[in-house]
Design an enzyme around this catalytic site. Sequence first.
Site, PDB file in Angstrom:
ATOM      1  N   TYR A 280      43.967  34.580  38.962  1.00 24.66           N
ATOM      2  CA  TYR A 280      44.908  33.477  38.827  1.00 24.66           C
ATOM      3  C   TYR A 280      44.564  32.477  39.918  1.00 24.66           C
ATOM      4  O   TYR A 280      44.621  32.810  41.111  1.00 24.66           O
ATOM      5  CB  TYR A 280      46.351  33.945  39.009  1.00 24.66           C
ATOM      6  CG  TYR A 280      46.936  34.679  37.831  1.00 24.66           C
ATOM      7  CD1 TYR A 280      47.087  34.053  36.599  1.00 24.66           C
ATOM      8  CD2 TYR A 280      47.379  36.001  37.960  1.00 24.66           C
ATOM      9  CE1 TYR A 280      47.642  34.723  35.514  1.00 24.66           C
ATOM     10  CE2 TYR A 280      47.937  36.668  36.882  1.00 24.66           C
ATOM     11  CZ  TYR A 280      48.068  36.030  35.668  1.00 24.66           C
ATOM     12  OH  TYR A 280      48.629  36.689  34.598  1.00 24.66           O
TER      13      TYR A 280
ATOM     14  N   HIS B 158      48.437  35.918  25.654  1.00 24.69           N
ATOM     15  CA  HIS B 158      49.028  36.661  26.777  1.00 24.69           C
ATOM     16  C   HIS B 158      49.986  37.747  26.276  1.00 24.69           C
ATOM     17  O   HIS B 158      51.016  38.033  26.893  1.00 24.69           O
ATOM     18  CB  HIS B 158      49.757  35.702  27.724  1.00 24.69           C
ATOM     19  CG  HIS B 158      49.651  36.080  29.173  1.00 24.69           C
ATOM     20  ND1 HIS B 158      48.748  35.510  30.025  1.00 24.69           N
ATOM     21  CD2 HIS B 158      50.328  36.984  29.913  1.00 24.69           C
ATOM     22  CE1 HIS B 158      48.877  36.025  31.235  1.00 24.69           C
ATOM     23  NE2 HIS B 158      49.835  36.934  31.190  1.00 24.69           N
TER      24      HIS B 158
ATOM     25  N   SER C 165      43.988  43.007  37.914  1.00 26.35           N
ATOM     26  CA  SER C 165      44.737  41.766  38.013  1.00 26.35           C
ATOM     27  C   SER C 165      44.806  41.257  39.449  1.00 26.35           C
ATOM     28  O   SER C 165      44.830  42.042  40.401  1.00 26.35           O
ATOM     29  CB  SER C 165      46.163  41.992  37.498  1.00 26.35           C
ATOM     30  OG  SER C 165      46.969  40.847  37.704  1.00 26.35           O
TER      31      SER C 165
ATOM     32  N   THR D 169      42.320  33.518  34.124  1.00 26.07           N
ATOM     33  CA  THR D 169      43.378  33.315  33.135  1.00 26.07           C
ATOM     34  C   THR D 169      43.835  31.870  33.198  1.00 26.07           C
ATOM     35  O   THR D 169      44.186  31.366  34.271  1.00 26.07           O
ATOM     36  CB  THR D 169      44.563  34.265  33.406  1.00 26.07           C
ATOM     37  OG1 THR D 169      44.117  35.615  33.246  1.00 26.07           O
ATOM     38  CG2 THR D 169      45.702  34.007  32.438  1.00 26.07           C
TER      39      THR D 169
END
Length: 368
Positions: A136, A263, A114, A162
Amino acid sequence: MNAGHDTAPLPVRLEDFAGPARRALPPEVWDFIAGGSGEELTLAANRAALDRIRLVPRVLSGSGAPDTTAELPGGRAALPVAVAPMAYQRLLHPEGELATARAAAAAGVPFTLSTLSSVPVEEVTALGGVTWFQLYCQRDPGLTAELVRRAEDAGCAAVMVTVDVPSMGRRLRDLRNGFALPAGVAAAHLDPATTRRAAERRSGTCAVAEHTAESFARTLGWDDLARLREQTELPLIVKGILDPGDAATATAVGADAVVVSNHGGRQLDGAVASADMLPAVREAVPPSCRLLLDSGIRGGTDVLKALALGADGVLLGRPVLWGLASDGAEGVSRVLGLLAAELRSALELSGCAAPADAPWLTTLGAGR
């Protein structure tokens, strides 16, 4: 009788790892990983949708022991499974993402790191294995481009952007807890000052939601995805799509793969279950587009159901965190090993020699 023995029962399903994980974690950390948004309707719907699907097995296929390998973005994997991107894993274990990545590499499946990882991408890719970098997009496009270059330079095999987080969903458990990251845990790829400012304002809020709101772009459009496609030659995976039209547009813009995902029930509460949209999304994208299902996977039969509905693979989320919290890399290895055993059994009992055979199966109850 084994009176006097305190040995915990051997886990025989992935849900068996949840109890030890909950006992190992502070209540507010458990809520952070377990909870969804709002009244958690979508969180529950993900499981209900998968439970509703029924498979019609085939017999006398002569398939024998199945081959579980599958082609995923970035190469062939030992299972049609990748570890989902999940933030701040040092909340659960001192090694955090390093432990999870090590277990994923040993299992032969991709690990998705992430943007909100508590360990830098360079340390994770140094372990070997296949790493996908989850992105992101930042308010500053230059920072987004820098993250992409950093992932490329570190040796990541794909970029997963995402697209369902213009802002974080209202996660009521975190709001009630006033959840903030403890000292020593931070987003390794973001400005630490942003995290610190959010923590200082934590009264009545979720500090994680506040510091991501300061960093994430809130006005992304298809042009932004097109620019991202131009910035990297790595396979581009778009995560967070439920509408078939959006999936078709993503592939037209240049996505190599789409993740059908709500999600994990953590964004719009009341959104449709991911599994319910999978057949329609499969019809909307070209055969060359790799399709992954995220949200609610809890066992090998769930993986088979996703494959039968047209997915090329799945993302496994919370069960990985349960394994990490209970026993670090060894716990994650046991989770992935159990999932592999369940999938082998499901494939064989359904008459499938390999994951690619699963669309041969008839399914009932999907897409309601």
